[in-house]
Structures are given as structure tokens and as C-alpha cells.
Design a protein around this motif. Sequence first.
Motif, PDB file in Angstrom:
ATOM      1  N   THR A   1      22.529 -12.770  28.483  1.00 24.34           N
ATOM      2  CA  THR A   1      23.204 -11.531  28.106  1.00 24.34           C
ATOM      3  C   THR A   1      22.632 -10.994  26.794  1.00 24.34           C
ATOM      4  N   MET A   2      23.109  -9.808  26.385  1.00 20.47           N
ATOM      5  CA  MET A   2      22.825  -9.200  25.082  1.00 20.47           C
ATOM      6  C   MET A   2      21.325  -8.981  24.854  1.00 20.47           C
ATOM      7  N   ALA A   3      20.631  -8.383  25.804  1.00 17.92           N
ATOM      8  CA  ALA A   3      19.186  -8.173  25.687  1.00 17.92           C
ATOM      9  C   ALA A   3      18.873  -7.061  24.702  1.00 17.92           C
ATOM     10  N   ALA A   4      17.751  -7.215  24.001  1.00 12.47           N
ATOM     11  CA  ALA A   4      17.226  -6.183  23.103  1.00 12.47           C
ATOM     12  C   ALA A   4      15.719  -6.113  23.287  1.00 12.47           C
ATOM     13  N   TRP A   5      15.167  -4.906  23.220  1.00 16.32           N
ATOM     14  CA  TRP A   5      13.742  -4.671  23.467  1.00 16.32           C
ATOM     15  C   TRP A   5      12.914  -4.903  22.210  1.00 16.32           C
ATOM     16  N   SER A   6      11.664  -5.280  22.419  1.00 15.51           N
ATOM     17  CA  SER A   6      10.681  -5.293  21.336  1.00 15.51           C
ATOM     18  C   SER A   6      10.281  -3.858  21.008  1.00 15.51           C
ATOM     19  N   PRO A   7       9.657  -3.608  19.851  1.00 14.13           N
ATOM     20  CA  PRO A   7       9.266  -2.237  19.493  1.00 14.13           C
ATOM     21  C   PRO A   7       8.295  -1.592  20.468  1.00 14.13           C
ATOM     22  N   THR A   8       7.499  -2.394  21.182  1.00 11.39           N
ATOM     23  CA  THR A   8       6.543  -1.843  22.142  1.00 11.39           C
ATOM     24  C   THR A   8       7.108  -1.717  23.544  1.00 11.39           C
ATOM     25  N   GLY A   9       8.237  -2.375  23.811  1.00 10.33           N
ATOM     26  CA  GLY A   9       8.778  -2.403  25.163  1.00 10.33           C
ATOM     27  C   GLY A   9       8.130  -3.423  26.055  1.00 10.33           C
TER      28      GLY A   9
END
Length: 578
Positions: free
Chosen positions: A99-107
Motif C-alpha cells: 500500500t501507500m505507493a509513491a512515484w520516483s521523480p522520473t516515473g
Amino acid sequence: MAAAVLNLGWPAAAAPAQVKNGAIAFSAKRAGDRALYTRAPNGSQLRLIPTGGRADHAAFSPGGRRLAFTKYGPLGAQVWVSYLDGTGIRQLTTGPSDTMAAWSPTGADLVFARGVNGSRDLYRIRADGAGLRRLTVSARNDDSPSWSIQDQLAFVRAGARDDDIYVIGAGGGSARRLTRSRQHDASPAWSPTGRTLVFSRGRPGRRDLYVIGSDGRRVRRLTEVPGDEGEPAFSPDGSRIVFTHRRGRSQRLYVMKLKGDAVRSLPSRSLRVRRITSGRSAARQAGWQHTGLDPVVAAAGDIACDPASPNFNGGAGLPGVCRQKLTSDLLLRMDLTGILIPGDLQYETGKLEAFAQSFAPTWGRLKPLIRPVPGNHEYGDPGAAGYFDYFNGPGRQSGPAGNRGQGFYSFDIGSWHVIALNSECEQAGGCSPGSPQLRWLRADLAAHPVPCTLAFFHGPRFTSGRYGEQSEKVRPFWDALYAAGADLVLSGHEHFYERFGPQTPDGGADAARGLRQLTVGMGGKSRHGFITAAANSEVRDNLTVGVLELTLREGTYDWKLVGAPSGNVADAGTGACH
């Protein structure tokens, strides 16, 4: 062999487009469960995102084109990814408690929390679902990660008496404690610059929002309101935050300007604060979309092996051949507006059953983004029936691939006009100046007198390889495009990458009005050799298997040849529109 040309005096890269604040994604009640929605920051334009089941914790990709979210089912919770309309949905992690995913700056990557509440750790995974890595190993609970533009991960680590915010590098390592409070700190979210975070602090029933510097200094209170404010997220321009407010049985989302003293009330609408959901919806876990960015498209042709090929290897291929899986995985790590394919998508005869076994499980994972044209192998199935059935639907006359019997069409991407042409001329009523396709092309160009135009079709006009048999057939395309002041041509057929300088239809160098041809036949099928160095050929590369990345700006364009699986850039530059 590969060759490279260094600085040839191309224009400097244009400034990127100004980021704008787009939609807000959030989780809310629906039919006794939780669903994902988007809404404009002013509270209008409510839209449901189809996820096929209970979902929450939505996070926009950096380009604002994809969503990562937690989806729940019989096998627990996993991180999933889809486009904003719910298409292209795919499971990214295996669960059962992710859960609680977050993307890197590049995607290209995501971080998420794994484990039951109370014993979670942070993990990192590529956006193609590979490369899983554990980042934290703690006896305490680590969750709520946020990934900064400076490649730092902020997260919450539970303590014996309170919870604090820690920071760790994106590759893992020792965590640095950022806050030391006697209260619980929660839900950190980086600002667009990565120099500050917004977070929630307090005890149940009285949690407020604060901003803190990335060095742990300069703490500033944002709210001082009865109830709990939490789950904040910055607007893309950094001027506002969206957050959840809970009091009693009511739970709402608010948007607030950052500038000013701590707010002491939350009216439904004021100069500084706006409520965007009702208490009945129990909305929470908001994320804010980046918009206004320059479109980014990928392009490659000559892609998927016949499933009967001895090199197919279950779809994974072998070094240098049948690498459709490898190149499609690269695409999944890119934040794209669209994908252009200049022909020969499916070998050897383009039948629908081959599409289903080879192209569909690989590049087909990005089907909502794909704009194709047919190549000679598609017509191994009479009338390119398998190709049109796959993209338009079985038996349907028209659709994303254009009309059967034609295969040419046009569309816009940002400020650019894009034209898809069929260089299998005998299958499309010819390519002569008086043919239906050429009459349509001239009319389309006249109807779209925009500063920047791109065309793509299978057969190359110019090549340093051995397959130039379509050169004269596509000459009328070049004549019409050159006369109209078009800028870029993408072709395939040759299984390599070749970049030409701007030139006339006759092959004469023309920096002022010439068309630049990029041959992008490195989509995975195999590699071809070079037999000469054609006039105006600037870069030739038959070692790289990958895709071309194009950023289509106002009045200019940037290109990158991106190799799979590494993501290394083998050629790059910038050009100006006429």
C-alpha cells in the motif's frame, strides 16, 4: 557497427512548459465500499476512475498521466497502475499487504509500504513490475513514503511513544531522523522543490498541519483547527496543499493556500480555503496532478516476433532478437502521452492470433497510448485483417488504426499535428500524387497550418541499409510534407536507428526548411547491418534495442534514443520547427 556524431550546432533545448495544477485524485465512499475519483481544485468535474474493485491511496505519476493505487481483493492488497480513465490497468506488486505507493521523480520507479500495520517496511520496484528491492529493515513500523525531486524518501517510523519522520536515500541506506516530537508526526509530503515537507502532527482529535525544512529546521504551523488535519499533498506549483479534515463523523477534503498565518477555521469557501468534498463522501488520501507539461511520446517499429519463431523463448526472446518484452518494459517505465509505431508491429504475417500471443502481452500493455501504421508484414494477412481487428476491433471498419483499406489518419498531440501514412501503397489505393491518400494528405496539411508537424510511415525515403525499395514510393509523401513546411518524419523497415539532418525530398541538405528523418526500427525484432553511409546521415546505430523518446514542445522538439533495458541514452538532441 554503431556510430555517433557529437555537437552539430542544433538549437539549445527550449525551456520546459510551465507546470500547472491539475485534478485532485482521492478515495471516497461508493456503494458501501471505497472508490477512486478525480475532481478539479475548485470542486467541479467529479469523475470516477474505474478500478474493478475497492481502491484507495491514489498517486499521480510525475507527468500526471498515470495513477498508482492500492487495490483490494481476495488475495489481499497490491499496488496497481492505470491511466486516468482506468484503461491499461495492471497489477504491479504481489501483495498481500502492499500500500501507500509513491512515484520516483522520473516515473520509472515506485516506493511502497509492505506488511501488516505495525510491522511494515519500505520497498522499491520499477514501474514495469521488476527489480523489487527492500529499502528498510526495522523492528518498528515504516510507512507513508514520499519521494522528492532530489531523490530522498521521507517516511514515518513508529516509536515506542510517538511517531517521527525519517529521511533515507532512494537507494536505501541509513535513515536520518528529521523530527523529534512528543506527539505523533504523520503523512509527510515533499514540496515540488524538495526543500520542504508538509506533515501532520498531534494526537487523535487534535492533529494539525506543519511545514518543515528538509534539514529538520524552520517548522511552521499551517492549521490550528479542532479535529484532525492529515494526509496533505502539495499542488504542483507549490502554492497550495490539499488535505483531509476529520471531526466527529465528518471527513472532507480542503484546498488551502500556504501563504499566511495558521488558519483557525475551515469555511466551505474563503480567499484562502476551499472545501471540495462533502462530509458524507468520507473523502481522504488526496494526490494532485501535474498538468501543462510538454507532451512526451515514444516511437519504434519492427517489434514483435512470430510466436512460432525458434527465438521466441516464451516471449522473452534471445540477445538481439525477439526483444519485444524488453522494449515494452522500457515503455512501462516512461511517463508517456502517446506511442507511435511506424509499421511491422507483428511478424511474420500479422495474423490476429500472433498479435494475441506476442504483441498483446508486451507492447499491448500500453495499447491505450498506441497510434500505429501498418508495415509490409501486417499485409501478410490479406487486407491486414489481423492488424485492423486488433486495433479497431474484429470486423470494425474504423478505429484507432484508421479505416480498413486505407490505414492513414491524423491527430494532434499538444501543439503538434501528427500524420499517420500507409507506405504499403498498393494496399491503400496508391501513393502517387493523384492517389486518394495523397489528395487526403494535401488537404489535411492545408487544414492544419500549425508551426510543427510530424509524419510517420513504414518505408524510409533515405537509408544506409539494404532495404530502400520503398524510397521512390514514399517520395510523394515527402514532396507534400516538404511543401507544407513539415518538420519530422519517422520511418521503420530497417531494423536499426538512423538520424538524418534536415533535407529536401531529393536528399539535399536544407537546414532552413528540410525534413528530418529518424529511422526507428529498433523495437525488438532483430538487427540489420549498414551497407553504406547515406548522404546527410548523422548517426547510425544498430546495437541499441529500444525506443525513441520525443518531447514535443512549442516550436521545438527534443529527441533521445533510449536503450533497453538500461534506459541509457545513445543519441540525443534538439531541433526547431520551421
